[in-house]
Design an enzyme around this catalytic site. Structure first.
Site, PDB file in Angstrom:
ATOM      1  N   ALA A  11       0.817  -1.214   0.000  1.00  0.00           N
ATOM      2  CA  ALA A  11       0.000   0.000   0.000  1.00  0.00           C
ATOM      3  C   ALA A  11       0.849   1.262   0.000  1.00  0.00           C
ATOM      4  O   ALA A  11       0.402   2.319   0.425  1.00  0.00           O
ATOM      5  CB  ALA A  11      -0.944   0.000   1.198  1.00  0.00           C
ATOM      6  N   ASN A  13       3.442   3.964  -2.316  1.00  0.00           N
ATOM      7  CA  ASN A  13       3.106   4.881  -3.403  1.00  0.00           C
ATOM      8  C   ASN A  13       2.634   4.163  -4.663  1.00  0.00           C
ATOM      9  O   ASN A  13       1.619   4.541  -5.264  1.00  0.00           O
ATOM     10  CB  ASN A  13       4.308   5.765  -3.736  1.00  0.00           C
ATOM     11  CG  ASN A  13       4.518   6.865  -2.712  1.00  0.00           C
ATOM     12  OD1 ASN A  13       3.593   7.233  -1.997  1.00  0.00           O
ATOM     13  ND2 ASN A  13       5.724   7.383  -2.638  1.00  0.00           N
ATOM     14  N   VAL A  14       3.365   3.125  -5.088  1.00  0.00           N
ATOM     15  CA  VAL A  14       2.987   2.426  -6.319  1.00  0.00           C
ATOM     16  C   VAL A  14       1.667   1.680  -6.132  1.00  0.00           C
ATOM     17  O   VAL A  14       0.761   1.770  -6.961  1.00  0.00           O
ATOM     18  CB  VAL A  14       4.094   1.457  -6.787  1.00  0.00           C
ATOM     19  CG1 VAL A  14       3.621   0.659  -8.003  1.00  0.00           C
ATOM     20  CG2 VAL A  14       5.363   2.215  -7.136  1.00  0.00           C
ATOM     21  N   ARG A  85      13.912   2.082  -4.122  1.00  0.00           N
ATOM     22  CA  ARG A  85      15.281   2.571  -4.311  1.00  0.00           C
ATOM     23  C   ARG A  85      15.495   3.936  -3.683  1.00  0.00           C
ATOM     24  O   ARG A  85      14.604   4.767  -3.645  1.00  0.00           O
ATOM     25  CB  ARG A  85      15.604   2.672  -5.806  1.00  0.00           C
ATOM     26  CG  ARG A  85      15.953   1.370  -6.434  1.00  0.00           C
ATOM     27  CD  ARG A  85      16.665   1.574  -7.748  1.00  0.00           C
ATOM     28  NE  ARG A  85      15.798   2.153  -8.761  1.00  0.00           N
ATOM     29  CZ  ARG A  85      16.214   2.543  -9.958  1.00  0.00           C
ATOM     30  NH1 ARG A  85      17.490   2.438 -10.269  1.00  0.00           N
ATOM     31  NH2 ARG A  85      15.376   3.034 -10.842  1.00  0.00           N
ATOM     32  N   VAL A 121       5.470  -6.297  -9.790  1.00  0.00           N
ATOM     33  CA  VAL A 121       5.992  -4.961 -10.063  1.00  0.00           C
ATOM     34  C   VAL A 121       7.270  -4.700  -9.257  1.00  0.00           C
ATOM     35  O   VAL A 121       8.072  -3.835  -9.590  1.00  0.00           O
ATOM     36  CB  VAL A 121       4.935  -3.881  -9.734  1.00  0.00           C
ATOM     37  CG1 VAL A 121       5.391  -2.496 -10.152  1.00  0.00           C
ATOM     38  CG2 VAL A 121       3.599  -4.209 -10.410  1.00  0.00           C
ATOM     39  N   SER A 122       7.477  -5.466  -8.190  1.00  0.00           N
ATOM     40  CA  SER A 122       8.609  -5.269  -7.296  1.00  0.00           C
ATOM     41  C   SER A 122       9.941  -5.420  -8.045  1.00  0.00           C
ATOM     42  O   SER A 122      10.074  -6.245  -8.945  1.00  0.00           O
ATOM     43  CB  SER A 122       8.556  -6.284  -6.148  1.00  0.00           C
ATOM     44  OG  SER A 122       7.280  -6.283  -5.533  1.00  0.00           O
ATOM     45  N   ARG A 154       7.976   5.625 -21.067  1.00  0.00           N
ATOM     46  CA  ARG A 154       9.049   6.613 -20.913  1.00  0.00           C
ATOM     47  C   ARG A 154       9.690   6.930 -22.268  1.00  0.00           C
ATOM     48  O   ARG A 154       9.926   8.098 -22.598  1.00  0.00           O
ATOM     49  CB  ARG A 154      10.098   6.071 -19.931  1.00  0.00           C
ATOM     50  CG  ARG A 154       9.618   6.093 -18.493  1.00  0.00           C
ATOM     51  CD  ARG A 154      10.555   5.374 -17.548  1.00  0.00           C
ATOM     52  NE  ARG A 154      10.150   5.602 -16.154  1.00  0.00           N
ATOM     53  CZ  ARG A 154      10.501   4.840 -15.132  1.00  0.00           C
ATOM     54  NH1 ARG A 154      11.271   3.781 -15.332  1.00  0.00           N
ATOM     55  NH2 ARG A 154      10.100   5.128 -13.908  1.00  0.00           N
ATOM     56  N   HIS A 178      14.409  -5.342 -17.283  1.00  0.00           N
ATOM     57  CA  HIS A 178      14.012  -4.012 -16.798  1.00  0.00           C
ATOM     58  C   HIS A 178      15.210  -3.399 -16.090  1.00  0.00           C
ATOM     59  O   HIS A 178      15.498  -3.697 -14.946  1.00  0.00           O
ATOM     60  CB  HIS A 178      12.836  -4.153 -15.833  1.00  0.00           C
ATOM     61  CG  HIS A 178      12.339  -2.838 -15.298  1.00  0.00           C
ATOM     62  ND1 HIS A 178      12.020  -1.767 -16.107  1.00  0.00           N
ATOM     63  CD2 HIS A 178      12.086  -2.434 -14.026  1.00  0.00           C
ATOM     64  CE1 HIS A 178      11.592  -0.763 -15.355  1.00  0.00           C
ATOM     65  NE2 HIS A 178      11.624  -1.150 -14.090  1.00  0.00           N
TER      66      HIS A 178
END
Length: 315
Positions: A11, A13-14, A85, A121-122, A154, A178
């Site tokens: 829970a 930011n992402v 990060r 997504v991690s 991007r 990635h």
């Protein structure tokens, strides 16, 4: 027909922003889950998001929890859990801590939502999705990683900025891992149907490619105290939409490649057809010699990360 059930693990930011995008698009009912030490934080974010529903005009239900019981029977599970990060830290530095976190998450998903499609997504993404797949034991097509949609976004953004055109008219593709070895594909990049090399010099295109590769690090250096979340969350929500609406989107994501591209059993970014079944097809392109060399270099970086993860996790 009932609404899709979407669980978002993490829970921060992402995760919270992904819940925001999914709710606003009415993709389904959402469960936002985090670890017990966060106490009522996910409940607070879920309630805040629900209170925006009369304003935005969505009817998705959003709940927050620190337990996996309410997530049972989810159609889609998004894993954003893990530490973010900090400046000077690479995605690879996150490896040990996040491998343990996503393994624990995967065990819970396996017990509560055995039929879900799982989107990881991690970071470091390619190693984390491989670890989740290993722990879950789900069919490979129901486990994938979000990276390609973000990296492509991007790339498309920087191209549109350089050319002074709408982002909607920029079509592009990236492959590989990635990170710094990702492979933007100029041969699959166009603006309004016009090949990119007719619009930009090789020098400018190369600079944009490099900026796309380092897009996440650029934001980390600007934020100082966190990493990107608006675009990663939006990219993840687009994948959720493709699954719950069975849209058959042709997009890049981290998918399990065995014989495809000669990868030999690893998750790596490739173009896929994404629908209700997850990764329903991997699209194989005929790469030229330069593209193939760059792709294989990226695959080697992924293999190294996975080997290190396996060692850290005790096999």
């Amino acid at each position: 027909m009932g609404r899709a059930k979407i669980t978002i693990v993490g829970a921060g930011n992402v995760g919270a922003t992904c819940a925001h995008w999914c709710a606003a698009a009415e993709l389904g009912d959402i469960v936002l889950v985090d670890i017990p030490m966060t106490e009522n934080m996910p409940k607070g974010k879920a309630l805040d998001l629900m209170q925006s529903s009369p304003i935005v005009g969505f009817d998705s239900n959003v709940i927050g929890t620190t337990e996996y019981g309410p997530t049972a029977g989810s159609d889609v599970v998004v894993i954003t859990a893990g530490i973010a990060r900090k400046p000077g830290m690479s995605r690879d530095d996150l490896l040990s801590t996040n491998a343990k976190i996503v393994s624990s998450v995967a065990e819970n998903i396996k017990a509560t939502s055995p039929n879900a499609v799982v989107i990881v997504v991690s970071n470091p993404l390619d190693a984390m999705v491989q670890q989740v797949f290993k722990v879950l034991g789900f069919p490979a097509k129901r486990v994938c990683g979000q990276a390609g949609v973000l990296d492509t976004a991007r790339y498309r953004t920087f191209l549109a900025m350089e050319l002074g055109v709408s982002v909607e008219d920029v079509s592009a593709l990236l492959m590989g891992g990635h990170g710094d070895t990702m492979v933007p594909m100029p041969s699959c990049t166009s603006v309004g149907g016009i090949p990119i090399r007719r619009l930009l010099s090789e020098e400018k295109l190369s600079a944009i490619v490099d900026r796309a590769r380092n897009g996440g690090a650029e934001i980390v250096s600007l934020l100082k105290t966190g990493s990107a979340y608006y675009a990663p969350a939006a990219a993840t929500a687009q994948m959720v939409e493709a699954i719950v609406k069975d849209k058959k989107r042709l997009i890049p994501c981290a998918a399990y490649c065995d014989k495809e591209y000669g990868v030999g059993g690893y998750y790596v970014g490739v173009p896929v057809i994404l629908g209700a079944g997850g990764v329903e097809k991997i699209v194989e392109l005929d790469l030229d010699s330069e593209e193939k060399a760059a792709f294989l270099k990226s695959v080697d970086a992924v293999k190294s990360l996975v080997a290190t993860t396996t060692q850290l996790m005790g096999g």
